[in-house]
Design a protein around this motif. Sequence first.
Motif, PDB file in Angstrom:
ATOM      1  N   MET A  91       0.809  -1.226   0.000  1.00  0.00           N
ATOM      2  CA  MET A  91       0.000   0.000   0.000  1.00  0.00           C
ATOM      3  C   MET A  91       0.838   1.271   0.000  1.00  0.00           C
ATOM      4  SD  MET A  91      -3.046  -0.956   2.642  1.00  0.00           S
ATOM      5  CE  MET A  91      -4.015  -2.469   2.464  1.00  0.00           C
ATOM      6  N   SER A  92       2.112   1.171   0.427  1.00  0.00           N
ATOM      7  CA  SER A  92       2.988   2.347   0.360  1.00  0.00           C
ATOM      8  C   SER A  92       3.973   2.221  -0.801  1.00  0.00           C
ATOM      9  CB  SER A  92       3.754   2.498   1.684  1.00  0.00           C
ATOM     10  OG  SER A  92       4.344   1.266   2.054  1.00  0.00           O
ATOM     11  N   LYS A  93       3.923   1.073  -1.488  1.00  0.00           N
ATOM     12  CA  LYS A  93       4.918   0.785  -2.531  1.00  0.00           C
ATOM     13  C   LYS A  93       4.212   0.503  -3.854  1.00  0.00           C
ATOM     14  CE  LYS A  93       7.499  -1.625   1.164  1.00  0.00           C
ATOM     15  NZ  LYS A  93       6.427  -1.969   2.123  1.00  0.00           N
ATOM     16  N   GLU A  94       4.252  -0.743  -4.342  1.00  0.00           N
ATOM     17  CA  GLU A  94       3.748  -1.055  -5.687  1.00  0.00           C
ATOM     18  C   GLU A  94       2.264  -0.746  -5.858  1.00  0.00           C
ATOM     19  OE1 GLU A  94       5.406  -3.019  -3.366  1.00  0.00           O
ATOM     20  OE2 GLU A  94       5.044  -5.024  -4.179  1.00  0.00           O
ATOM     21  N   TYR A  95       1.464  -1.028  -4.838  1.00  0.00           N
ATOM     22  CA  TYR A  95       0.031  -0.779  -5.015  1.00  0.00           C
ATOM     23  C   TYR A  95      -0.236   0.720  -5.126  1.00  0.00           C
ATOM     24  CZ  TYR A  95      -4.978  -0.694  -4.466  1.00  0.00           C
ATOM     25  OH  TYR A  95      -6.311  -0.458  -4.680  1.00  0.00           O
ATOM     26  N   LEU A  96       0.444   1.496  -4.278  1.00  0.00           N
ATOM     27  CA  LEU A  96       0.286   2.953  -4.346  1.00  0.00           C
ATOM     28  C   LEU A  96       0.744   3.460  -5.715  1.00  0.00           C
ATOM     29  CD1 LEU A  96      -0.449   5.543  -2.767  1.00  0.00           C
ATOM     30  CD2 LEU A  96       1.936   5.654  -2.023  1.00  0.00           C
ATOM     31  N   ALA A  97       1.828   2.869  -6.218  1.00  0.00           N
ATOM     32  CA  ALA A  97       2.372   3.289  -7.515  1.00  0.00           C
ATOM     33  C   ALA A  97       1.450   2.879  -8.662  1.00  0.00           C
ATOM     34  CB  ALA A  97       3.763   2.692  -7.717  1.00  0.00           C
ATOM     35  N   GLY A  98       0.545   1.958  -8.389  1.00  0.00           N
ATOM     36  CA  GLY A  98      -0.424   1.566  -9.413  1.00  0.00           C
ATOM     37  C   GLY A  98       0.032   0.396 -10.263  1.00  0.00           C
ATOM     38  N   THR A  99       1.085  -0.322  -9.832  1.00  0.00           N
ATOM     39  CA  THR A  99       1.579  -1.430 -10.652  1.00  0.00           C
ATOM     40  C   THR A  99       1.068  -2.787 -10.170  1.00  0.00           C
ATOM     41  OG1 THR A  99       3.588  -1.576  -9.330  1.00  0.00           O
ATOM     42  CG2 THR A  99       3.685  -0.207 -11.280  1.00  0.00           C
ATOM     43  N   VAL A 100       0.216  -2.794  -9.139  1.00  0.00           N
ATOM     44  CA  VAL A 100      -0.343  -4.039  -8.626  1.00  0.00           C
ATOM     45  C   VAL A 100      -1.865  -3.939  -8.673  1.00  0.00           C
ATOM     46  CG1 VAL A 100      -0.659  -5.439  -6.543  1.00  0.00           C
ATOM     47  CG2 VAL A 100       1.582  -4.542  -7.100  1.00  0.00           C
ATOM     48  N   PRO A 101      -2.530  -4.857  -9.359  1.00  0.00           N
ATOM     49  CA  PRO A 101      -3.984  -4.775  -9.423  1.00  0.00           C
ATOM     50  C   PRO A 101      -4.636  -5.139  -8.089  1.00  0.00           C
ATOM     51  CG  PRO A 101      -3.209  -6.776 -10.517  1.00  0.00           C
ATOM     52  CD  PRO A 101      -1.988  -6.011 -10.104  1.00  0.00           C
ATOM     53  N   ASP A 102      -5.886  -4.714  -7.912  1.00  0.00           N
ATOM     54  CA  ASP A 102      -6.614  -4.944  -6.657  1.00  0.00           C
ATOM     55  C   ASP A 102      -6.570  -6.388  -6.183  1.00  0.00           C
ATOM     56  OD1 ASP A 102      -7.382  -2.327  -7.169  1.00  0.00           O
ATOM     57  OD2 ASP A 102      -9.311  -2.642  -6.161  1.00  0.00           O
TER      58      ASP A 102
END
Lengths: 67, 393
Positions: B47-58
């Motif tokens: 949530m502070s890394k790849e997901y926040l960056a938008g590179t990990v889908p839900d």
Amino acid sequence: MKITVDESRCVAAGLCVTTEETVFDQDEATGIVSLLTDTPEPQAREAVREAARICPALAIAVHEDPA
Amino acid sequence: MSHDAVVIVGGSLAGLHTAEALRGENWTGPIVVVDADDEPRFDRPPMSKEYLAGTVPDQKLLLRDRARLDGLGATWLLGQAVTAVEPARRVVRLADGRELAYADLVIATGVSPILPRALAVPSAHLLRRKADADRLRQHLRPDRSLIVIGAGFIGLEVAATFRAAGARVDVVEALATPLLRQVGPQVGGALRRIHERAGVVFHLGRQATSVTEQGDGVAVTLDDGARLTADALLVAVGSVPGTAFLEGSGLEVADGVVADGHLQVAPYVHAAGDVVRWPHPLAGRSVRIEHWMTAIEQAKYVAKRIAGTGGDEPFAALPYFWSDQYDRKLQVHGFPSADAHLELLDGDLDADRFAAVYLVDGRATAVVAVNHPRQVLAGRRRVLAELALQEAP
Ligand SMILES: Cc1cc2nc3c(=O)[nH]c(=O)nc-3n(C[C@H](O)[C@H](O)[C@H](O)COP(=O)(O)OP(=O)(O)OC[C@H]3O[C@@H](n4cnc5c(N)ncnc54)[C@H](O)[C@@H]3O)c2cc1C
Ligand code: SF4
């Protein structure tokens, strides 16, 4: 036996490498898991199952040969 | 009321792993997991890394897929807070007044982020839940700016994610060095320089005294009178353990729920994850650890205790955590402290990679590495050996 790893789940704690270093390796910089072989020798298979079981990220999948 | 179920309060990382590990230990009785959140089973580190960056889908953020969750055969009471525990009657009370009886109770309520009153404007961001990350991500654009208050791991990871996306980032920190408490002045200083080279502006030794909303953005005033403005504000100044519901239960709370060396809080009551404080045999003191890996190790240990299949020795797993910032992976095993002496194993603090151990009274208490996973494993072995020596009488 055939194994696959999901690098995107790996948290690089290295438990798999410690468990079976003839099968699992880590990226030099990131520590992310990689496979030295995806078809482990019979003598390594029990340790591979153990690695899959203890991997905290469930990043290692073991596909057993059909009986 | 029949006391045959294991009731787990908190169904996120520690709670989910407890339920899974119970099944893994062949515990076949009912498992009830209660969580105040509608969907607690999202993984937090991305949530502070790849997901926040938008590179990990839900769906990748979900810790387990549906089939696997269903296969557990647990009852999930989601969107339901536990409001009280009565250990004498072995029941918990839910927000809707219902009571659940337990055979064993597992407290896995984690922590929640602090929002100091002086910084509490409606638009302030905190980061713990997926919805928080989704809201923060709306500002992740090159033409936007962010003020981060608190240079801990979450603050610095978000700073890195925003800088990498081209946004302007200011970081305000009350102490003289980022991550001072977590990794000490030298490693904290090395991380500071990495961020500064990436273009982050630090305001160290400074407190934010007030925040006001201005148009679509925020203005933050610091204790030296300086005024910063940005499109968004993230407050990442630490967190408090989720123990409010234990008030009146008679269970001991002291910055976390207090457990013994076996993570046991009282008869039939156990705890796991960020919320638990326990005496760590290798640290020689009581600790509360907010690390992903430790939460899982504790969950597995507690499951063994409940199933009666292990956990006879006190819980002594060496804490491990990682942090990703830009292209650097920081890894730490053990108990780093700000006053320890740092001994370099390889590289130097400003190299692309390095590894070092923390020495206290000449003994290794922790190992730290940036982009050096092999050295960190060797260091971990050394720390385990030297801490075990220390423990001996
Ligand atoms: C943005 C972010 C990044 C992170 N990055 C890293 C990292 O890189 N490396 C690392 O090692 N660790 C990291 N962590 C820490 C890691 O995520 C935590 O250690 C882990 O989530 C702890 O799990 P837990 O189950 O103990 O607590 P939580 O994940 O906080 O879960 C507790 C659950 O209990 C529920 N709950 C609380 N009170 C009640 C109640 N009264 N009734 C019912 N339910 C209740 C909550 O809704 C929540 O779902 C990060 C954390 C965050 C927030
Ligand atoms: S045990 Fe799992 S998480 Fe750890 S390095 Fe191996 S694959 Fe990655």
